[in-house]
Design a protein around this motif. Structure first.
Motif, PDB file in Angstrom:
ATOM      1  N   ASN A  19       3.614  15.430   1.445  1.00  0.00           N
ATOM      2  CA  ASN A  19       2.194  15.598   1.120  1.00  0.00           C
ATOM      3  C   ASN A  19       1.531  16.254   2.330  1.00  0.00           C
ATOM      4  O   ASN A  19       1.543  15.688   3.426  1.00  0.00           O
ATOM      5  CB  ASN A  19       1.552  14.245   0.809  1.00  0.00           C
ATOM      6  CG  ASN A  19       0.105  14.389   0.358  1.00  0.00           C
ATOM      7  OD1 ASN A  19      -0.766  14.768   1.125  1.00  0.00           O
ATOM      8  ND2 ASN A  19      -0.146  14.070  -0.909  1.00  0.00           N
ATOM      9  N   TYR A  20       0.951  17.423   2.109  1.00  0.00           N
ATOM     10  CA  TYR A  20       0.395  18.208   3.227  1.00  0.00           C
ATOM     11  C   TYR A  20      -0.768  17.481   3.904  1.00  0.00           C
ATOM     12  O   TYR A  20      -0.883  17.455   5.121  1.00  0.00           O
ATOM     13  CB  TYR A  20      -0.051  19.570   2.693  1.00  0.00           C
ATOM     14  CG  TYR A  20      -0.098  20.669   3.732  1.00  0.00           C
ATOM     15  CD1 TYR A  20       0.739  20.664   4.831  1.00  0.00           C
ATOM     16  CD2 TYR A  20      -0.976  21.745   3.584  1.00  0.00           C
ATOM     17  CE1 TYR A  20       0.708  21.684   5.772  1.00  0.00           C
ATOM     18  CE2 TYR A  20      -1.021  22.780   4.514  1.00  0.00           C
ATOM     19  CZ  TYR A  20      -0.178  22.733   5.601  1.00  0.00           C
ATOM     20  OH  TYR A  20      -0.214  23.747   6.539  1.00  0.00           O
ATOM     21  N   GLY A  21      -1.651  16.859   3.105  1.00  0.00           N
ATOM     22  CA  GLY A  21      -2.794  16.152   3.667  1.00  0.00           C
ATOM     23  C   GLY A  21      -2.373  14.957   4.500  1.00  0.00           C
ATOM     24  O   GLY A  21      -2.858  14.746   5.616  1.00  0.00           O
ATOM     25  N   ILE A  22      -1.455  14.142   3.949  1.00  0.00           N
ATOM     26  CA  ILE A  22      -0.965  12.971   4.684  1.00  0.00           C
ATOM     27  C   ILE A  22      -0.221  13.409   5.940  1.00  0.00           C
ATOM     28  O   ILE A  22      -0.315  12.770   6.997  1.00  0.00           O
ATOM     29  CB  ILE A  22      -0.067  12.108   3.779  1.00  0.00           C
ATOM     30  CG1 ILE A  22      -0.904  11.507   2.651  1.00  0.00           C
ATOM     31  CG2 ILE A  22       0.613  10.999   4.580  1.00  0.00           C
ATOM     32  CD1 ILE A  22      -0.096  10.739   1.628  1.00  0.00           C
ATOM     33  N   ALA A  23       0.498  14.530   5.842  1.00  0.00           N
ATOM     34  CA  ALA A  23       1.218  15.058   7.010  1.00  0.00           C
ATOM     35  C   ALA A  23       0.243  15.418   8.129  1.00  0.00           C
ATOM     36  O   ALA A  23       0.504  15.133   9.304  1.00  0.00           O
ATOM     37  CB  ALA A  23       2.042  16.286   6.609  1.00  0.00           C
ATOM     38  N   ILE A  24      -0.892  16.017   7.772  1.00  0.00           N
ATOM     39  CA  ILE A  24      -1.904  16.376   8.775  1.00  0.00           C
ATOM     40  C   ILE A  24      -2.511  15.111   9.398  1.00  0.00           C
ATOM     41  O   ILE A  24      -2.729  15.049  10.612  1.00  0.00           O
ATOM     42  CB  ILE A  24      -2.994  17.261   8.147  1.00  0.00           C
ATOM     43  CG1 ILE A  24      -2.418  18.637   7.805  1.00  0.00           C
ATOM     44  CG2 ILE A  24      -4.183  17.428   9.099  1.00  0.00           C
ATOM     45  CD1 ILE A  24      -3.352  19.527   7.010  1.00  0.00           C
ATOM     46  N   ILE A  25      -2.752  14.091   8.569  1.00  0.00           N
ATOM     47  CA  ILE A  25      -3.308  12.828   9.086  1.00  0.00           C
ATOM     48  C   ILE A  25      -2.325  12.174  10.063  1.00  0.00           C
ATOM     49  O   ILE A  25      -2.715  11.744  11.155  1.00  0.00           O
ATOM     50  CB  ILE A  25      -3.637  11.871   7.921  1.00  0.00           C
ATOM     51  CG1 ILE A  25      -4.816  12.432   7.109  1.00  0.00           C
ATOM     52  CG2 ILE A  25      -3.973  10.471   8.441  1.00  0.00           C
ATOM     53  CD1 ILE A  25      -5.104  11.659   5.835  1.00  0.00           C
ATOM     54  N   LEU A  26      -1.052  12.100   9.685  1.00  0.00           N
ATOM     55  CA  LEU A  26      -0.038  11.515  10.572  1.00  0.00           C
ATOM     56  C   LEU A  26       0.137  12.350  11.829  1.00  0.00           C
ATOM     57  O   LEU A  26       0.317  11.805  12.933  1.00  0.00           O
ATOM     58  CB  LEU A  26       1.302  11.390   9.828  1.00  0.00           C
ATOM     59  CG  LEU A  26       1.342  10.359   8.699  1.00  0.00           C
ATOM     60  CD1 LEU A  26       2.691  10.399   7.984  1.00  0.00           C
ATOM     61  CD2 LEU A  26       1.091   8.965   9.250  1.00  0.00           C
ATOM     62  N   PHE A  27       0.062  13.665  11.675  1.00  0.00           N
ATOM     63  CA  PHE A  27       0.131  14.564  12.827  1.00  0.00           C
ATOM     64  C   PHE A  27      -1.001  14.245  13.804  1.00  0.00           C
ATOM     65  O   PHE A  27      -0.796  14.171  15.017  1.00  0.00           O
ATOM     66  CB  PHE A  27       0.023  16.015  12.347  1.00  0.00           C
ATOM     67  CG  PHE A  27      -0.150  17.024  13.441  1.00  0.00           C
ATOM     68  CD1 PHE A  27       0.948  17.607  14.046  1.00  0.00           C
ATOM     69  CD2 PHE A  27      -1.411  17.394  13.893  1.00  0.00           C
ATOM     70  CE1 PHE A  27       0.794  18.542  15.059  1.00  0.00           C
ATOM     71  CE2 PHE A  27      -1.585  18.318  14.898  1.00  0.00           C
ATOM     72  CZ  PHE A  27      -0.474  18.895  15.487  1.00  0.00           C
ATOM     73  N   THR A  28      -2.198  14.034  13.264  1.00  0.00           N
ATOM     74  CA  THR A  28      -3.372  13.718  14.088  1.00  0.00           C
ATOM     75  C   THR A  28      -3.152  12.425  14.872  1.00  0.00           C
ATOM     76  O   THR A  28      -3.437  12.353  16.076  1.00  0.00           O
ATOM     77  CB  THR A  28      -4.627  13.569  13.212  1.00  0.00           C
ATOM     78  OG1 THR A  28      -4.763  14.724  12.386  1.00  0.00           O
ATOM     79  CG2 THR A  28      -5.868  13.405  14.068  1.00  0.00           C
TER      80      THR A  28
END
Length: 227
Positions: A19-28
């Motif tokens: 999931n691209y959105g969740i990936a960005i959140i975890l990346f953050t």
């Protein structure tokens, strides 16, 4: 180079969660945890700065007619208490290349995040996230031909304002009053053209920062009370 490194990390996270959105959140969250030692040092330095403010005011009164002497005495005071006046800016300065690199990665995911993998690229960038059709285009409200900031830019602006006010207290808050107003407005305006993924990163980063600052400050107070 930075965009490619951050894109590789984002790719690894995406392959875990799909999931691209969740990936960005975890990346953050990962980025904020990497910066945690600097944030801890910043909190300690800020606390020291607050403690010596009465002495700084005494020096300002004593040498109000001699700016050069005042600067020398203040630097001596900082040295005596092992304070680095630049340490408070370090986490923000380090975030600048991260934001720049992430902007490049999110703007060109086919180059930096999913190179040579058009099928995975299409799946990731075309997938909806919450109310958004994708995270590549900006989050905006369309009023005829007029583009207005959407939910994410508004959230990013509000959390920027709250985060900056949480970090800046007392006399420092007065000195940063203009910046505390201007920067959130700039974030709101930039949100009209930035990829929604980058605005998501900024908003989540602010929320994490506020929670982190709250618990760090609370931890320092409990330590002082126990002593």
């Amino acid at each position: 180079m930075i965009a490619r490194t951050l894109g590789t990390l984002l790719n690894l996270i995406y392959n875990l969660v799909n999931n691209y959105g969740i990936a960005i959140i975890l990346f953050t969250v990962i980025v904020k945890l990497i910066l945690l030692p600097l944030t801890l040092n910043q909190t300690k330095q800020t606390k020291k700065m607050q403690k010596i403010q009465p002495k700084v005011k005494e020096l300002q009164e004593k040498y109000k007619n001699d700016k050069e002497k005042l600067n020398i005495k203040i630097m001596e005071l900082y040295k005596e208490h092992k304070i680095n006046p630049l340490s408070g800016c370090l986490p923000m300065l380090i975030q600048i290349p991260i934001i720049y690199g992430l902007f490049g990665a999110l703007r060109k995911p086919e180059v930096f995040v999913f190179p040579n993998n058009p099928e995975l690229l299409s799946k990731a960038i075309n997938a909806p996230f919450l109310w958004l059709p994708n995270l590549v285009n900006p989050d905006v409200f369309l009023l005829g031909n007029l583009k207005l900031p959407g939910v994410l830019p508004i959230l990013a602006a509000i959390t920027t304002y709250l985060s900056m006010n949480q970090m800046n207290t007392g006399e420092q808050a007065q000195q940063m009053k203009v910046m505390n107003t201007v920067l959130p407005l700039m974030i709101l305006w930039w949100g009209i053209s930035l990829p929604a993924g980058l605005t998501l990163y900024w908003a989540v980063s602010n929320i994490f920062q506020m929670a982190q600052q709250y618990f760090l400050t609370k931890g320092v107070k409990l330590k002082e009370e126990s002593n």
